[in-house]
Structure formats: C-alpha cells, structure tokens
Motif scaffolding. Structure first.
Motif, short mmCIF file in Angstrom:
data_model
loop_
_atom_site.label_atom_id
_atom_site.label_comp_id
_atom_site.label_asym_id
_atom_site.label_seq_id
_atom_site.Cartn_x
_atom_site.Cartn_y
_atom_site.Cartn_z
N ASP A 75 -5.90 3.84 3.62
CA ASP A 75 -6.12 2.67 4.54
C ASP A 75 -5.67 1.39 4.03
OD1 ASP A 75 -7.25 4.70 6.29
OD2 ASP A 75 -9.28 4.29 5.48
N THR B 183 -9.67 -3.00 -5.30
CA THR B 183 -10.31 -2.69 -4.02
C THR B 183 -9.64 -3.41 -2.91
OG1 THR B 183 -12.24 -3.92 -4.40
CG2 THR B 183 -12.33 -1.76 -4.62
N GLY B 184 -9.05 -4.38 -3.23
CA GLY B 184 -8.48 -5.65 -2.38
C GLY B 184 -7.18 -5.23 -1.50
N THR B 185 -6.52 -4.18 -2.20
CA THR B 185 -4.90 -3.86 -1.43
C THR B 185 -5.00 -2.47 -0.79
OG1 THR B 185 -4.46 -2.68 -3.67
CG2 THR B 185 -3.80 -5.12 -3.14
N ILE B 186 -5.91 -1.71 -1.19
CA ILE B 186 -5.91 -0.51 -0.57
C ILE B 186 -7.75 -0.39 -0.11
CG2 ILE B 186 -5.99 1.92 -0.52
CD1 ILE B 186 -3.41 1.79 -2.18
N THR B 187 -8.16 -0.48 0.77
CA THR B 187 -9.58 -0.18 1.27
C THR B 187 -10.09 1.04 1.08
OG1 THR B 187 -9.25 -0.02 3.61
CG2 THR B 187 -9.58 -2.21 2.72
N ASP B 188 -9.56 2.24 1.34
CA ASP B 188 -10.01 3.45 1.30
C ASP B 188 -8.93 4.44 0.93
OD1 ASP B 188 -11.98 5.61 1.04
OD2 ASP B 188 -11.90 5.92 3.18
N TYR B 189 -9.12 5.57 0.31
CA TYR B 189 -7.88 6.50 0.12
C TYR B 189 -8.45 8.03 -0.13
CZ TYR B 189 -9.16 5.80 -4.77
OH TYR B 189 -9.83 5.53 -5.90
N ALA C 37 0.75 -1.31 -0.05
CA ALA C 37 -0.01 0.08 -0.29
C ALA C 37 1.01 1.19 -0.11
CB ALA C 37 -0.96 -0.03 1.35
N PRO D 58 -5.94 -2.72 4.44
CA PRO D 58 -6.74 -3.99 4.92
C PRO D 58 -6.07 -4.76 6.29
CG PRO D 58 -6.31 -4.37 2.73
CD PRO D 58 -5.39 -3.17 3.01
N ASN D 59 -6.82 -4.64 7.45
CA ASN D 59 -6.40 -5.10 8.76
C ASN D 59 -6.35 -6.61 8.78
OD1 ASN D 59 -5.37 -5.16 11.29
ND2 ASN D 59 -6.98 -4.07 12.16
#
Length: 115
Positions: free
Chosen positions: A84, A60-66, A22, A86-87
């Motif tokens: 953000d 959308t799998g590697t960075i959830t929001d930006y 990310a 993923p946790n």
C-alpha cells in the motif's frame, strides 16, 4: 470551481513519486526474496523472510502496509509483494497499491554424468 482541479494536479506529482518509489522498493524486495528462495537447499519461506526483511529496512513512511507470498514449484520460486502506498490525493476510494511478482529458477548443480 477550478481550485479543486488545480489542487489535484499539484498533488498528482508527489503521489506519482510515492507510487514509483514503492514500486521500485517492492520489486527490489521481491527480487531479493526470489534470490534467497532459489538457493540450493533453501528452507521453505526463505524468500518470504528475505523480502519482508528488505521491506522492514525501508521504514514505515514510504510503504504503509505490505503482504508477501512465496510460491514454489519443482523448478522455480515466485515471490509476490503487494504494498500500500501513502495517499496524498484526497479522493474518496482512491487507494494506490503496488503489485509485483518476481520468479526465479531454482539453483541446481549438474555434472557431466548427471546434466
């Protein structure tokens, strides 16, 4: 008693990998935005649009929001990306975030009469 610690250690590797990817993606998007925004006669928001297009192409799998911001001065443009991650580690309150800013000088053309 040792099991939760072992689980955290085992999940730390994938979490670090996701954060590193990310970070690289956000840095590349910010650099692409700074390049686009620094072009001669680039419209306002060109850097932000280029960075958002780069991040949208990742999926959308590697960075959830930006969030992408662009700041211009008379001589430079700065593109700031906050993403953000993923946790993977199940800790309450643990939210991995990447924060990258890239600045680039604005393109300008000079002549021998007008340096």
């Amino acid at each position: 008693m040792l099991f939760p610690v072992l689980v955290m250690v085992l999940l730390a590797g994938p979490q670090l990998g996701l954060w590193y990817f990310a970070h690289d993606a956000a840095e590349a998007a910010a650099a692409a935005g700074a390049r686009a925004g620094s072009l001669d006669d680039a419209p306002a928001g060109a850097g932000r649009s280029a960075a958002e297009a780069y991040l949208a192409g990742l999926g959308t799998g590697t960075i959830t929001d930006y969030r992408v911001d662009e700041a211009r001065t008379a001589t430079s443009v700065t593109v700031h990306v906050v993403a953000d991650v993923p946790n993977v580690i199940p800790l309450p309150g643990f939210v991995p975030v990447v924060d990258v800013a890239v600045a680039q000088g604005l393109e300008r053309f000079t002549t021998s009469e007008n340096p």
